[in-house]
Design a protein around this motif. Sequence first.
Motif, PDB file in Angstrom:
ATOM      1  N   LEU A 196      61.902 -72.991  -6.186  1.00 51.90           N
ATOM      2  CA  LEU A 196      62.442 -72.388  -5.341  1.00 51.90           C
ATOM      3  C   LEU A 196      62.448 -70.975  -5.739  1.00 51.90           C
ATOM      4  CD1 LEU A 196      66.221 -73.954  -7.405  1.00 51.90           C
ATOM      5  CD2 LEU A 196      65.693 -73.585  -4.522  1.00 51.90           C
ATOM      6  N   ALA A 197      62.049 -70.418  -6.858  1.00 51.71           N
ATOM      7  CA  ALA A 197      60.970 -69.187  -6.905  1.00 51.71           C
ATOM      8  C   ALA A 197      59.905 -68.372  -5.725  1.00 51.71           C
ATOM      9  CB  ALA A 197      61.432 -68.809  -8.392  1.00 51.71           C
ATOM     10  N   GLU A 198      58.631 -70.093  -5.743  1.00 54.05           N
ATOM     11  CA  GLU A 198      58.509 -69.736  -5.198  1.00 54.05           C
ATOM     12  C   GLU A 198      58.038 -69.356  -3.392  1.00 54.05           C
ATOM     13  OE1 GLU A 198      53.953 -70.635  -4.518  1.00 54.05           O
ATOM     14  OE2 GLU A 198      54.929 -69.646  -6.401  1.00 54.05           O
ATOM     15  N   THR A 199      59.353 -70.501  -3.056  1.00 53.88           N
ATOM     16  CA  THR A 199      60.182 -70.117  -1.819  1.00 53.88           C
ATOM     17  C   THR A 199      60.968 -68.969  -1.423  1.00 53.88           C
ATOM     18  OG1 THR A 199      61.274 -71.627  -2.132  1.00 53.88           O
ATOM     19  CG2 THR A 199      59.862 -72.589  -1.011  1.00 53.88           C
ATOM     20  N   GLN A 200      61.155 -68.571  -2.809  1.00 51.95           N
ATOM     21  CA  GLN A 200      62.148 -67.143  -2.841  1.00 51.95           C
ATOM     22  C   GLN A 200      63.047 -67.250  -1.943  1.00 51.95           C
ATOM     23  OE1 GLN A 200      59.827 -63.856  -0.608  1.00 51.95           O
ATOM     24  NE2 GLN A 200      57.840 -65.055  -1.122  1.00 51.95           N
ATOM     25  N   ARG A 201      64.065 -68.762  -2.603  1.00 52.16           N
ATOM     26  CA  ARG A 201      65.077 -69.033  -2.143  1.00 52.16           C
ATOM     27  C   ARG A 201      66.321 -68.450  -3.318  1.00 52.16           C
ATOM     28  NH1 ARG A 201      66.932 -70.566   2.574  1.00 52.16           N
ATOM     29  NH2 ARG A 201      68.567 -71.546   1.931  1.00 52.16           N
ATOM     30  N   THR A 202      67.748 -68.589  -3.704  1.00 49.60           N
ATOM     31  CA  THR A 202      68.642 -68.409  -4.334  1.00 49.60           C
ATOM     32  C   THR A 202      68.342 -69.872  -5.729  1.00 49.60           C
ATOM     33  OG1 THR A 202      70.375 -67.531  -2.228  1.00 49.60           O
ATOM     34  CG2 THR A 202      70.790 -68.109  -4.539  1.00 49.60           C
ATOM     35  N   PRO A 203      68.910 -68.879  -6.930  1.00 51.51           N
ATOM     36  CA  PRO A 203      68.874 -67.980  -8.130  1.00 51.51           C
ATOM     37  C   PRO A 203      68.168 -66.105  -7.533  1.00 51.51           C
ATOM     38  CG  PRO A 203      69.064 -69.366  -8.816  1.00 51.51           C
ATOM     39  CD  PRO A 203      69.027 -69.901  -8.011  1.00 51.51           C
ATOM     40  N   TYR A 204      66.725 -67.155  -6.505  1.00 51.51           N
ATOM     41  CA  TYR A 204      65.173 -66.921  -7.598  1.00 51.51           C
ATOM     42  C   TYR A 204      65.192 -65.452  -6.110  1.00 51.51           C
ATOM     43  CZ  TYR A 204      65.547 -69.795 -11.061  1.00 51.51           C
ATOM     44  OH  TYR A 204      65.558 -70.641 -12.067  1.00 51.51           O
ATOM     45  N   ASP A 205      66.096 -65.123  -5.287  1.00 53.99           N
ATOM     46  CA  ASP A 205      65.546 -63.920  -4.317  1.00 53.99           C
ATOM     47  C   ASP A 205      65.934 -62.836  -4.194  1.00 53.99           C
ATOM     48  OD1 ASP A 205      68.425 -64.394  -4.723  1.00 53.99           O
ATOM     49  OD2 ASP A 205      68.994 -63.966  -2.348  1.00 53.99           O
ATOM     50  N   PHE A 206      64.620 -62.227  -5.341  1.00 56.78           N
ATOM     51  CA  PHE A 206      64.859 -61.112  -5.554  1.00 56.78           C
ATOM     52  C   PHE A 206      64.177 -60.376  -4.251  1.00 56.78           C
ATOM     53  CE2 PHE A 206      65.788 -63.326  -9.385  1.00 56.78           C
ATOM     54  CZ  PHE A 206      66.490 -62.910  -9.706  1.00 56.78           C
ATOM     55  N   SER A 207      62.961 -60.417  -3.550  1.00 62.06           N
ATOM     56  CA  SER A 207      62.769 -59.887  -2.633  1.00 62.06           C
ATOM     57  C   SER A 207      63.366 -60.275  -1.816  1.00 62.06           C
ATOM     58  CB  SER A 207      61.509 -60.632  -2.576  1.00 62.06           C
ATOM     59  OG  SER A 207      61.503 -62.054  -1.325  1.00 62.06           O
ATOM     60  N   GLU A 208      64.424 -60.025  -1.843  1.00 63.50           N
ATOM     61  CA  GLU A 208      64.879 -60.282  -0.195  1.00 63.50           C
ATOM     62  C   GLU A 208      67.028 -59.949  -1.011  1.00 63.50           C
ATOM     63  OE1 GLU A 208      65.411 -63.522   2.163  1.00 63.50           O
ATOM     64  OE2 GLU A 208      63.165 -63.480   2.759  1.00 63.50           O
ATOM     65  N   GLY A 209      66.676 -59.053  -2.051  1.00 61.55           N
ATOM     66  CA  GLY A 209      67.574 -58.464  -2.681  1.00 61.55           C
ATOM     67  C   GLY A 209      68.867 -57.519  -1.489  1.00 61.55           C
ATOM     68  N   GLU A 210      69.420 -57.807  -1.461  1.00 59.91           N
ATOM     69  CA  GLU A 210      70.445 -56.427  -0.153  1.00 59.91           C
ATOM     70  C   GLU A 210      70.955 -55.754  -1.151  1.00 59.91           C
ATOM     71  OE1 GLU A 210      70.721 -59.705  -0.525  1.00 59.91           O
ATOM     72  OE2 GLU A 210      70.412 -61.160   1.509  1.00 59.91           O
ATOM     73  N   SER A 211      71.591 -55.341  -2.176  1.00 58.85           N
ATOM     74  CA  SER A 211      71.748 -54.845  -2.944  1.00 58.85           C
ATOM     75  C   SER A 211      71.273 -53.429  -3.015  1.00 58.85           C
ATOM     76  CB  SER A 211      72.687 -55.205  -3.903  1.00 58.85           C
ATOM     77  OG  SER A 211      71.794 -54.918  -4.934  1.00 58.85           O
TER      78      SER A 211
END
Length: 312
Positions: A196-211
Motif C-alpha cells: 500500500l505504501a509502495e503504490t502510494q495508496r490510502t492510508p499512505y498517500d502522502f505524496s498526494e496529500g490534497e490538504s
Amino acid sequence: MMLELCMTVASYVILVVMVLVGVAFVTLMEQKILAHTQIRVGPNYSGPWGLFQPFADAVKLFNKETTATRTMSVKVYHLSPSLNLSLALSLWLVYPFMEGGVDLVYGLLFFMCVSGMSVYPILACGWSSNCKYSMLGSLRAVAQMISYEASMAVVLLSLVWLSESFSFFMLLDKQYLAWNIFLAAPLSYVWTASMLAETQRTPYDFSEGESELVSGFNTEYSSGGFTLVFMSEYSSILLMSLVFSLLFLGSSFSSFTLVKSALVSFGFVWVRATLPRYRYDKLMALAWKSFLPASLFFFFYYLMVGSAVLFS
C-alpha cells in the motif's frame, strides 16, 4: 526459434493491452465501490452500468490542454510520465506464463530491482515541474518508497529461503501443501501494508496529500501526462495484487490465481474507502521501527530453523 520469439513477443503485447484495459475497469470498480461505501452517486450514466465511464474519462483527459511554464525543464517534464509507465509495464515480465513468455530464473530479484528504479521518474516529475508542491510531493514519495522497499526486500528474502529459489514458478510449486499466508502470516501482514505504501495508496498517500500538497508530484501535470501517471499507478496496483497472490496465495498458476488477484485489488479500494490518512512521521516510524525489525526477526528465524533441519 523465430516462431517462438514471435509468439513470446505477441504474448507480451497482448498482456500489455489487457493490463491497460484492466486499468480502465479498475478505476470503474474503485468509483463504484466508493459510491456504495460512502453513499454517493457513482458513475452510472455513461453507458449501461457505467461501463463506458473509463473511456469517457480517457477522452476527456486527452482532450484537455497541456500546459507548460517557461521555468520548467520541458524535456524531463514530458519524458518522466512515459518512463514511469514503461517501468510499471516492464514489471509484468514476471507474469508466469504456463506456455510461452520469458522464464525469469531470478524473477523476484528482477521485480525488486525494477520496482526500486520507479523512484527516479517520480523524482524527475517533481523536479522538472519547478513547483514547490511537486518537489515536496516527489521527495515524500521517494522517501516513502525507499523506506518500505527495505522491509519488502527482507520479506522476499524470507520467501526465497523457504522456496529455495528466486523463481516465481518454484515459489508456486513450494506452496502445493500450504499457502505461505499460513506459513508466514506476519510477513504477509508486513507485505500488505508495504505494498500500500509502495503504490502510494490510502492510508499512505502522502505524496498526494490534497490538504497540503494540492496533488503532490503531479500537481503541474494535465492532459496526457496526468493520464500516464494515473495509468502507471493503477497498473502497479494490478501487478502488486498479482504478486501478492503468487507469494502468499499460490499453489499453481491458473485462472483462480487471477480471481485471487482481483480480490486483492478490491482490498486496495476497500482500504481507501474505510481508513483515514496516516501521519507522515508515523508512516516513517512504522517502516523503520516496526516493519524492518519484524521482517528481519522472521528472516533470521526461518534461517535458523532451516539450518537446524538441514544439519540435523
